[in-house]
Design an enzyme around this catalytic site. Structure first.
Site, PDB file in Angstrom:
ATOM      1  N   ASP B  76       0.857  -1.184   0.000  1.00 38.60           N
ATOM      2  CA  ASP B  76       0.000   0.000   0.000  1.00 38.60           C
ATOM      3  C   ASP B  76       0.896   1.238   0.000  1.00 38.60           C
ATOM      4  O   ASP B  76       1.852   1.315   0.778  1.00 38.60           O
ATOM      5  CB  ASP B  76      -0.896  -0.019   1.248  1.00 38.60           C
ATOM      6  CG  ASP B  76      -2.024   0.990   1.126  1.00 38.60           C
ATOM      7  OD1 ASP B  76      -3.096   0.623   0.635  1.00 38.60           O
ATOM      8  OD2 ASP B  76      -1.808   2.166   1.520  1.00 38.60           O
ATOM      9  N   ASN B  84      -3.139  13.063  -3.525  1.00 39.59           N
ATOM     10  CA  ASN B  84      -4.370  13.428  -4.236  1.00 39.59           C
ATOM     11  C   ASN B  84      -4.885  14.796  -3.780  1.00 39.59           C
ATOM     12  O   ASN B  84      -5.272  15.640  -4.594  1.00 39.59           O
ATOM     13  CB  ASN B  84      -5.450  12.388  -3.980  1.00 39.59           C
ATOM     14  CG  ASN B  84      -5.388  11.270  -5.021  1.00 39.59           C
ATOM     15  OD1 ASN B  84      -4.895  11.480  -6.132  1.00 39.59           O
ATOM     16  ND2 ASN B  84      -5.870  10.099  -4.664  1.00 39.59           N
ATOM     17  N   HIS B  89      -6.028  14.802  -8.452  1.00 35.17           N
ATOM     18  CA  HIS B  89      -6.155  13.396  -8.815  1.00 35.17           C
ATOM     19  C   HIS B  89      -5.341  13.043 -10.048  1.00 35.17           C
ATOM     20  O   HIS B  89      -4.909  11.908 -10.205  1.00 35.17           O
ATOM     21  CB  HIS B  89      -7.627  13.037  -9.035  1.00 35.17           C
ATOM     22  CG  HIS B  89      -8.353  12.860  -7.749  1.00 35.17           C
ATOM     23  ND1 HIS B  89      -8.993  13.905  -7.116  1.00 35.17           N
ATOM     24  CD2 HIS B  89      -8.505  11.783  -6.946  1.00 35.17           C
ATOM     25  CE1 HIS B  89      -9.520  13.468  -5.992  1.00 35.17           C
ATOM     26  NE2 HIS B  89      -9.234  12.192  -5.853  1.00 35.17           N
ATOM     27  N   GLU B 119      -4.792   2.477  -4.000  1.00 33.47           N
ATOM     28  CA  GLU B 119      -3.337   2.542  -4.032  1.00 33.47           C
ATOM     29  C   GLU B 119      -2.741   1.268  -3.461  1.00 33.47           C
ATOM     30  O   GLU B 119      -1.647   1.246  -2.937  1.00 33.47           O
ATOM     31  CB  GLU B 119      -2.854   3.778  -3.258  1.00 33.47           C
ATOM     32  CG  GLU B 119      -3.065   3.747  -1.755  1.00 33.47           C
ATOM     33  CD  GLU B 119      -4.438   4.253  -1.317  1.00 33.47           C
ATOM     34  OE1 GLU B 119      -5.368   4.271  -2.144  1.00 33.47           O
ATOM     35  OE2 GLU B 119      -4.578   4.612  -0.132  1.00 33.47           O
TER      36      GLU B 119
END
Lengths: 265, 249
Positions: B76, B84, B89, B119
């Site tokens: 992750d 973001n 984005h 992610e």
């Protein structure tokens, strides 16, 4: 219905200590004693049993595994009482069989050994997958040791692996190439003490065979020394050992210590 | 993964243009395109989650058959929401694509890299033991640290947390539970402060201890044990001055 045959393997860790020679001679004596014996060459990649007997080989364990051959066709009978299941030589992939192939080997061997009373497996040297698998497959493990410290440490390492990874608790020690009975006993005592102290195992003493030039002579002549010189010290010792094995067979069957399927380390 | 749709055959009559074959070829092409759509993640081009589960089941079956373990890395990206929120984005997507590219270049041929979602990524390592899987995870961590991931977000260091688990043939476990095991380790990595690799001790096979020095010594006689130490000591005394002389000379 015949009783389930008793299975033994001869193993040592170290190579060149006399596994094959002893296996062949023990098989001979046991067959002479009236037992129906199957000798399996467990050195699946570098087989020698056939060489030691000067035996022509047309079909091996490899044919059973790779070509689904009939195991009975691969067996050759030396005498009506003594059968040999030879293995292949120079086939590296036979040394590293996986779980599925071992399961297949188990299935075919179980089917085959029904026809016999005593099954002897001569394993390869080392602690490779096939050695460990045969070690977990048989009822009795016979560990062959010479008084050489290299042989002793290798035997000990093998015992440790079989005890730790396969939960085997019982090992029969056979002392080979000893100068006298006392040297055999001393070697055994050393090993037994270390196994007791570090592995909490009590090893069993099966016996000893003396250092005897007839053994080398017989190997070169490609005949069992028991045939070449039945009254030499080595031959006498093998007869005693064979009787001990035979008596192990006649007593009650051992509890299966491990499931036939090998556990992976 | 190999396409189950091979190239359409030539016309058996040898005709240059065959309307049937034309249609067949178009259908094959369409099937291939659909298969790819069904298997890949459009943003990164990696395999998607559906594909992951299927591949994992297949590799676990291979483990049962061959005895070679399958390893799984769950990854992750750390503080991805911040990227973001700070850069937008679009930059976030760029980062995901860049990271995918870096990792694709650092895995081995048979490894299967998937985008698990958001992610989160997963890598299936066929026929790989845990220590090797941990090494690979550390290599991926280092690869991320080595280069600027994305030009638009170069002021932020992109890091990731890794959870590594192994499946051995004697274990009874479904693909979902295997995923959950790796996911738990990933969570642990997050709780350990992120940007680190966590692996489960219990998924390590019992350490192959072998014969210890103490056990080996038990087979030595006292005499040669003494000679060994003596020999060792005399060696260090003799050799060192010699070497120094040689260097001076």
């Amino acid at each position: 219905m015949q009783a389930r045959p008793r299975t033994f393997c001869l193993t040592s860790g170290k190579g060149g200590v006399g596994k094959t020679s002893l296996a062949v001679n023990l098989a001979y004596v046991l067959a002479d004693r009236g037992k129906k014996v199957l000798l399996i060459d467990g050195d699946l990649g570098l087989a020698n049993v056939d060489v030691l007997l000067g035996l022509p080989v047309c079909s091996t364990i490899q044919d059973i595994i790779c070509r689904q051959g009939d195991p009975l066709e691969s067996v050759s009978y030396l005498t009506p009482q003594l059968a040999i299941l030879p293995a292949s030589s120079g086939v590296p992939e036979m040394v590293t069989l996986g779980p599925e192939e071992h399961a297949q080997l188990d299935e075919t061997l179980q089917d085959l050994i029904r026809h016999f009373e005593i099954v002897l497996v001569d394993t390869a040297a080392g602690i490779g997958p096939s050695v460990l698998w045969f070690g977990s497959w048989v009822d009795h493990i016979i560990v062959l040791v010479t008084p050489d410290p290299t042989s002793m440490t290798d035997a000990y390492a093998l015992i440790k692996v079989m005890a730790q990874n396969y939960q085997r608790r019982r090992f029969h020690l056979l002392l080979n190439a000893v100068r006298n009975e006392q040297e055999g006993r001393q070697t055994f005592d050393t090993l037994a003490k270390v196994a007791e102290r570090f592995l909490h195992l009590s090893l069993a003493y099966l016996g000893s065979t003396p250092l005897d030039p007839i053994v080398c002579q017989a190997i070169r002549d490609q005949v069992p020394f028991i045939r070449l010189a039945p009254n030499r010290p080595a031959s006498q010792a093998v007869k005693i050992l064979a009787d001990r094995l035979a008596s192990m067979v006649s007593c009650r069957p051992p509890r299966r210590q491990t499931p036939p399927k090998a556990k992976l380390a | 993964m190999q396409s189950p749709f091979p190239k359409a055959p030539d016309c058996p009559l040898g005709a240059k243009t065959c309307p049937l074959l034309k249609v067949l070829r178009r259908l094959h092409q369409e099937c291939r395109r659909l298969l790819q759509l069904a298997q890949t993640d459009p943003l990164t081009g990696l395999f998607n989650r559906r594909c992951l589960l299927k591949a994992l089941e297949r590799e676990m079956e291979r483990t049962r058959r061959t005895g070679l373990p399958t390893s799984l890395i769950m990854i992750d990206l750390d503080h991805f929401k911040r990227i973001n929120d700070t850069f937008g984005h679009h930059t976030g997507d760029q980062v995901l694509r860049a990271v995918s590219r870096i990792w694709s270049q650092n895995i081995r041929q048979l490894d299967i890299l998937c985008r698990y979602g958001g992610e989160e990524f997963a890598i299936i390592l066929p026929g790989t033991r845990l220590p090797q899987a941990v090494r690979l995870a550390e290599r991926l961590q280092a690869a991320l640290a080595a280069g600027p991931v994305c030009p638009n977000a170069h002021s932020v260091a992109i890091t990731a947390s890794f959870g590594v688990a192994s499946f051995r043939p004697e274990e009874k476990m479904s693909a979902k539970r295997f995923l959950a095991r790796a996911d738990r380790l990933l969570l642990q990595a997050k709780m350990q402060g992120r940007n680190n690799v966590q692996y489960q001790d219990s998924s390590l096979p019992p350490a192959p201890t072998g014969v210890t020095q103490e056990e080996r010594l038990a087979f030595y006689t006292k005499r040669n044990a003494y000679e060994q130490t003596y020999h060792h000591a005399s060696q260090t005394q003799d050799v060192l001055p010699d070497q120094r002389q040689r260097r001076r000379g």
